[in-house]
Scaffold this active site. Sequence first.
Site, PDB file in Angstrom:
ATOM      1  N   THR A 103       0.845  -1.197   0.000  1.00  0.00           N
ATOM      2  CA  THR A 103       0.000   0.000   0.000  1.00  0.00           C
ATOM      3  C   THR A 103       0.877   1.242   0.000  1.00  0.00           C
ATOM      4  O   THR A 103       1.828   1.332   0.772  1.00  0.00           O
ATOM      5  CB  THR A 103      -0.892   0.016   1.262  1.00  0.00           C
ATOM      6  OG1 THR A 103      -1.497  -1.264   1.389  1.00  0.00           O
ATOM      7  CG2 THR A 103      -1.950   1.095   1.167  1.00  0.00           C
ATOM      8  N   HIS A 158      -1.219   5.852 -14.343  1.00  0.00           N
ATOM      9  CA  HIS A 158      -1.952   4.780 -13.640  1.00  0.00           C
ATOM     10  C   HIS A 158      -3.430   4.840 -13.987  1.00  0.00           C
ATOM     11  O   HIS A 158      -3.927   5.851 -14.472  1.00  0.00           O
ATOM     12  CB  HIS A 158      -1.787   4.923 -12.124  1.00  0.00           C
ATOM     13  CG  HIS A 158      -0.446   4.468 -11.620  1.00  0.00           C
ATOM     14  ND1 HIS A 158       0.666   5.274 -11.667  1.00  0.00           N
ATOM     15  CD2 HIS A 158      -0.045   3.289 -11.078  1.00  0.00           C
ATOM     16  CE1 HIS A 158       1.703   4.607 -11.179  1.00  0.00           C
ATOM     17  NE2 HIS A 158       1.300   3.405 -10.808  1.00  0.00           N
ATOM     18  N   LYS A 162      -6.720   4.836  -8.900  1.00  0.00           N
ATOM     19  CA  LYS A 162      -5.617   4.989  -7.951  1.00  0.00           C
ATOM     20  C   LYS A 162      -5.902   6.195  -7.068  1.00  0.00           C
ATOM     21  O   LYS A 162      -6.258   7.266  -7.544  1.00  0.00           O
ATOM     22  CB  LYS A 162      -4.288   5.158  -8.705  1.00  0.00           C
ATOM     23  CG  LYS A 162      -3.091   5.250  -7.767  1.00  0.00           C
ATOM     24  CD  LYS A 162      -1.786   5.104  -8.504  1.00  0.00           C
ATOM     25  CE  LYS A 162      -0.591   5.396  -7.608  1.00  0.00           C
ATOM     26  NZ  LYS A 162      -0.515   4.518  -6.432  1.00  0.00           N
TER      27      LYS A 162
HETATM   28  P1  NAP Z   1      -8.309  -1.734  -4.023  1.00  0.00           P
HETATM   29  O1  NAP Z   1      -8.735  -2.596  -5.148  1.00  0.00           O
HETATM   30  O2  NAP Z   1      -9.137  -0.546  -3.654  1.00  0.00           O
HETATM   31  O3  NAP Z   1      -8.127  -2.674  -2.738  1.00  0.00           O
HETATM   32  C1  NAP Z   1      -8.026  -2.244  -1.421  1.00  0.00           C
HETATM   33  C2  NAP Z   1      -8.835  -3.191  -0.564  1.00  0.00           C
HETATM   34  O4  NAP Z   1      -8.608  -2.895   0.803  1.00  0.00           O
HETATM   35  C3  NAP Z   1     -10.357  -3.051  -0.818  1.00  0.00           C
HETATM   36  O5  NAP Z   1     -10.937  -4.328  -0.924  1.00  0.00           O
HETATM   37  C4  NAP Z   1     -10.810  -2.316   0.437  1.00  0.00           C
HETATM   38  O6  NAP Z   1     -12.155  -2.591   0.759  1.00  0.00           O
HETATM   39  C5  NAP Z   1      -9.871  -2.899   1.457  1.00  0.00           C
HETATM   40  N1  NAP Z   1      -9.792  -2.145   2.701  1.00  0.00           N
HETATM   41  C6  NAP Z   1     -10.098  -0.839   2.934  1.00  0.00           C
HETATM   42  N2  NAP Z   1      -9.872  -0.535   4.225  1.00  0.00           N
HETATM   43  C7  NAP Z   1      -9.439  -1.672   4.819  1.00  0.00           C
HETATM   44  C8  NAP Z   1      -9.054  -1.990   6.141  1.00  0.00           C
HETATM   45  N3  NAP Z   1      -9.055  -1.088   7.105  1.00  0.00           N
HETATM   46  N4  NAP Z   1      -8.658  -3.265   6.406  1.00  0.00           N
HETATM   47  C9  NAP Z   1      -8.630  -4.205   5.429  1.00  0.00           C
HETATM   48  N5  NAP Z   1      -8.995  -3.959   4.157  1.00  0.00           N
HETATM   49  C10 NAP Z   1      -9.385  -2.700   3.852  1.00  0.00           C
HETATM   50  O7  NAP Z   1      -6.836  -1.179  -4.259  1.00  0.00           O
HETATM   51  P2  NAP Z   1      -5.628  -1.881  -5.030  1.00  0.00           P
HETATM   52  O8  NAP Z   1      -5.613  -1.452  -6.441  1.00  0.00           O
HETATM   53  O9  NAP Z   1      -5.601  -3.331  -4.701  1.00  0.00           O
HETATM   54  O10 NAP Z   1      -4.398  -1.142  -4.343  1.00  0.00           O
HETATM   55  C11 NAP Z   1      -4.149  -1.241  -2.954  1.00  0.00           C
HETATM   56  C12 NAP Z   1      -2.903  -0.429  -2.602  1.00  0.00           C
HETATM   57  O11 NAP Z   1      -1.772  -1.036  -3.210  1.00  0.00           O
HETATM   58  C13 NAP Z   1      -2.929   1.026  -3.106  1.00  0.00           C
HETATM   59  O12 NAP Z   1      -2.298   1.854  -2.162  1.00  0.00           O
HETATM   60  C14 NAP Z   1      -2.110   0.955  -4.386  1.00  0.00           C
HETATM   61  O13 NAP Z   1      -1.523   2.183  -4.725  1.00  0.00           O
HETATM   62  C15 NAP Z   1      -1.063  -0.061  -3.979  1.00  0.00           C
HETATM   63  N6  NAP Z   1      -0.384  -0.767  -5.067  1.00  0.00           N
HETATM   64  C16 NAP Z   1       0.916  -1.076  -4.840  1.00  0.00           C
HETATM   65  C17 NAP Z   1       1.618  -1.808  -5.768  1.00  0.00           C
HETATM   66  C18 NAP Z   1       3.038  -2.191  -5.440  1.00  0.00           C
HETATM   67  O14 NAP Z   1       3.698  -2.831  -6.278  1.00  0.00           O
HETATM   68  N7  NAP Z   1       3.558  -1.828  -4.271  1.00  0.00           N
HETATM   69  C19 NAP Z   1       1.005  -2.213  -6.957  1.00  0.00           C
HETATM   70  C20 NAP Z   1      -0.328  -1.877  -7.178  1.00  0.00           C
HETATM   71  C21 NAP Z   1      -1.022  -1.166  -6.216  1.00  0.00           C
HETATM   72  P3  NAP Z   1     -13.339  -1.575   0.250  1.00  0.00           P
HETATM   73  O15 NAP Z   1     -13.087  -1.285  -1.174  1.00  0.00           O
HETATM   74  O16 NAP Z   1     -14.571  -2.398   0.487  1.00  0.00           O
HETATM   75  O17 NAP Z   1     -13.229  -0.375   1.130  1.00  0.00           O
END
Ligand code: NAP
Length: 267
Positions: A103, A158, A162
Amino acid sequence: MKEGFSMIRILVNGASGRMGSEVVRALVNEKDLSLVAAVDPKQAGKDAGEVAGIAANGIKIVATLEEGFLSKPDVVVDFTTPKVIFENAKKVLNAKIHIVIGTTGLTEEQRKALSEISEKTGANALIAPNFSLGAVLLMKASAEISKYLPNAEIIELHHNNKLDAPSGTAKLTAEKMAQVRTLDMLEDKTSESLEGARGGKYKGIHIHSVRLPGFVAHQEVIFGGFGEVLTIRHDSMNRTSFMPGVMIACRKVASVHGVTYGLEKYL
Ligand code: NAP
């Protein structure tokens, strides 16, 4: 659950998100890594495998990390949201569990605070703005090139869902370039007639963030020299590109002391 002598027990936080469910799917193929818990508040009660679009795996998604800790994970993998990541990471480290953080959005100050907790509890963390091996190599190459061509700008592109801008990768790239830059950068003489036209400036480098449907995660670094321009670009075509890096991190986090920033330190 897979059985084995040196099985590493994984909790995925944000298990039904785009990245979290990719991790749930990827873990199926790993002999030494086993999913033991999945956390995602709005999906609580559902089967983590089914939510990730694969066969049911018997792991019921729970609403809180505390419930997930009851399954005794060795490592938490967090792909949630910039809003909750600091609180999540504090909880995990205070519970003496290692954490792999994908994250984005943690500030330098928050990273320092996490280091202090890690020193006290002995639990380690890897914070990696980008788990793709190609992106890590792009950062490495950018630092090398900026020793000779100090003038550079970053364009990161992106998907429109995002939540933050600029990307953590863009900031980390700029940081790495600034650390090794010894030659002076030539200042441009431009003044903006439209605020933001030159992007945001971080460590002396302009960063431009594009958010459009269709993109996954992409970054270009453009270096300008005398009579020459060098561009390097990395494209993550889909989220499987992040999985080899996540798996490396899960295996290594227990043995690398403290809080580490950037996957390259694990390679
Ligand atoms: P996403 O699809 O929105 O997934 C996030 C998930 O976390 C959703 O299911 C959300 O639920 C859930 N969530 C929210 N609050 C929570 C909590 N307190 N406890 C547990 N789960 C919770 O986002 P994503 O695209 O997977 O990206 C997630 C993060 O990873 C972002 O910050 C993104 O920038 C990052 N990322 C990093 C990389 C890397 O290589 N490091 C690559 C891609 C993405 P709800 O939607 O129901 O609220």
